[in-house]
Design a protein around this motif. Structure first.
Motif, mmCIF file in Angstrom:
data_model
loop_
_atom_site.group_PDB
_atom_site.id
_atom_site.type_symbol
_atom_site.label_atom_id
_atom_site.label_comp_id
_atom_site.label_asym_id
_atom_site.label_seq_id
_atom_site.Cartn_x
_atom_site.Cartn_y
_atom_site.Cartn_z
ATOM 1 N N UNK A 259 0.836 -1.198 0.000
ATOM 2 C CA UNK A 259 0.000 0.000 0.000
ATOM 3 C C UNK A 259 0.877 1.256 0.000
ATOM 4 N N UNK A 260 0.566 2.190 -0.875
ATOM 5 C CA UNK A 260 1.384 3.396 -0.998
ATOM 6 C C UNK A 260 0.726 4.644 -0.440
ATOM 7 N N UNK A 261 -0.577 4.655 -0.428
ATOM 8 C CA UNK A 261 -1.257 5.855 0.068
ATOM 9 C C UNK A 261 -2.671 5.504 0.489
ATOM 10 N N UNK A 262 -3.243 6.372 1.320
ATOM 11 C CA UNK A 262 -4.624 6.179 1.725
ATOM 12 C C UNK A 262 -5.582 6.282 0.559
ATOM 13 N N UNK A 263 -5.268 7.137 -0.403
ATOM 14 C CA UNK A 263 -6.133 7.285 -1.567
ATOM 15 C C UNK A 263 -6.154 6.007 -2.396
ATOM 16 N N UNK A 264 -4.976 5.398 -2.586
ATOM 17 C CA UNK A 264 -4.900 4.138 -3.325
ATOM 18 C C UNK A 264 -5.730 3.061 -2.640
ATOM 19 N N UNK B 100 -8.287 3.433 -0.518
ATOM 20 C CA UNK B 100 -9.715 3.756 -0.544
ATOM 21 C C UNK B 100 -10.343 3.486 -1.903
ATOM 22 N N UNK B 101 -9.568 3.656 -2.971
ATOM 23 C CA UNK B 101 -10.139 3.528 -4.310
ATOM 24 C C UNK B 101 -9.945 2.145 -4.920
ATOM 25 N N UNK B 102 -8.895 1.426 -4.507
ATOM 26 C CA UNK B 102 -8.498 0.238 -5.266
ATOM 27 C C UNK B 102 -8.475 -1.052 -4.464
ATOM 28 N N UNK B 103 -8.812 -1.048 -3.185
ATOM 29 C CA UNK B 103 -8.712 -2.257 -2.370
ATOM 30 C C UNK B 103 -10.090 -2.893 -2.192
ATOM 31 N N UNK B 104 -10.349 -4.029 -2.847
ATOM 32 C CA UNK B 104 -11.678 -4.657 -2.749
ATOM 33 C C UNK B 104 -12.007 -5.111 -1.333
ATOM 34 N N UNK B 105 -10.994 -5.502 -0.547
ATOM 35 C CA UNK B 105 -11.271 -5.894 0.836
ATOM 36 C C UNK B 105 -11.857 -4.751 1.635
ATOM 37 N N UNK B 106 -11.335 -3.556 1.428
ATOM 38 C CA UNK B 106 -11.865 -2.391 2.124
ATOM 39 C C UNK B 106 -13.250 -2.021 1.597
ATOM 40 N N UNK B 107 -13.451 -2.131 0.293
ATOM 41 C CA UNK B 107 -14.773 -1.846 -0.280
ATOM 42 C C UNK B 107 -15.814 -2.801 0.289
#
Length: 237
Positions: free
Chosen positions: A19-24, A26-33
């Motif tokens: 993980x490189x940033x919180x924005x990455x 929030x937008x790209x992690x299906x587990x978080x979605x």
């Protein structure tokens, strides 16, 4: 609510070195979605809007490949790494700072309505890829479930589980602070037991020293592993 969402985002950032940033995240992690979608669906579920909650959970499943029943209770700091194929049942409960990898199932073993059928994971539990935890059992705080283990019995706190069915191993050293993500440290319980029996058998055979009867073929010999490598004439590979 927003504090919990922030902890979810922070958990992904801390436990995934990619993980490189919180924005990455929030937008790209299906587990978080999937987790955030579940929190919305659970909010609807506990207020009696069950059909809408199930509809939302199925939509999230379609988008992420992760199925979490809206009735499941999940604490803050939960992280699903990769996530494809994760299934969490209706009466499952997950404590704070738990970590699941892809292919994990928190499944039920009964069909009675209104009863708890799914497992409870206490705080700081890590479940390896492909593991199955089945039934209304409790996984103690700080425990680690090895990849592809099948767990059907309660697990005490601060333990490691490996194998099918899962064998519980008490830790001999203190566990690391926070989530335990060192998946290579898994004991081979059956292999260790077999090695001990074979070593003892070789000692007994040497002490007896009975000669091989004349005219009989020598039996294939399997020796205890040397530096974790098995040797034997009957390994036809």
């Amino acid at each position: 609510m927003f504090a919990t969402l922030k902890l979810d985002l922070q958990a992904a950032h801390e436990r995934d070195p990619a993980a490189r940033s919180g924005l990455e995240i929030a937008l790209l992690y299906p587990g978080l979605h999937a987790l955030w979608g579940h929190r919305a669906a659970h909010w609807l579920w506990v207020r009696g809007w069950c059909f809408l909650a199930r509809w939302l959970s199925q939509l999230v499943r379609l988008l992420t490949g992760i199925e979490i029943h809206p009735g499941a209770r999940i604490g803050p700091g939960f992280f699903i790494d990769h996530g494809m194929g994760v299934v969490i049942g209706e009466t499952a409960e997950v404590g704070r700072n738990a970590t699941l990898f892809h292919g994990v199932t928190l499944g039920g073993t009964a069909n009675a309505r209104g009863q708890k059928r799914h497992p409870t994971l206490e705080d700081n539990v890590t479940v390896g890829a492909g593991a199955k935890i089945l039934g209304a059992i409790t996984i103690g705080a700080g425990s680690r479930i090895g990849a592809n283990a099948v767990v059907v019995k309660p697990v005490p706190p601060n333990a490691v589980v490996v194998g099918v069915p899962g064998q519980v191993v008490a830790r001999s050293r203190p566990r690391p602070a926070g989530p335990d993500l060192d998946h290579t440290q898994l004991p081979d319980t059956l292999g260790a037991a077999l090695t001990a029996v074979m070593a003892r058998l070789e000692v007994l055979e040497a002490s007896v020293g009975q000669p091989q009867p004349a005219g009989t073929a020598a039996s294939p010999t399997v020796h205890a592993p040397d530096h974790n490598v098995w040797h034997g004439e009957d390994f036809q590979i």
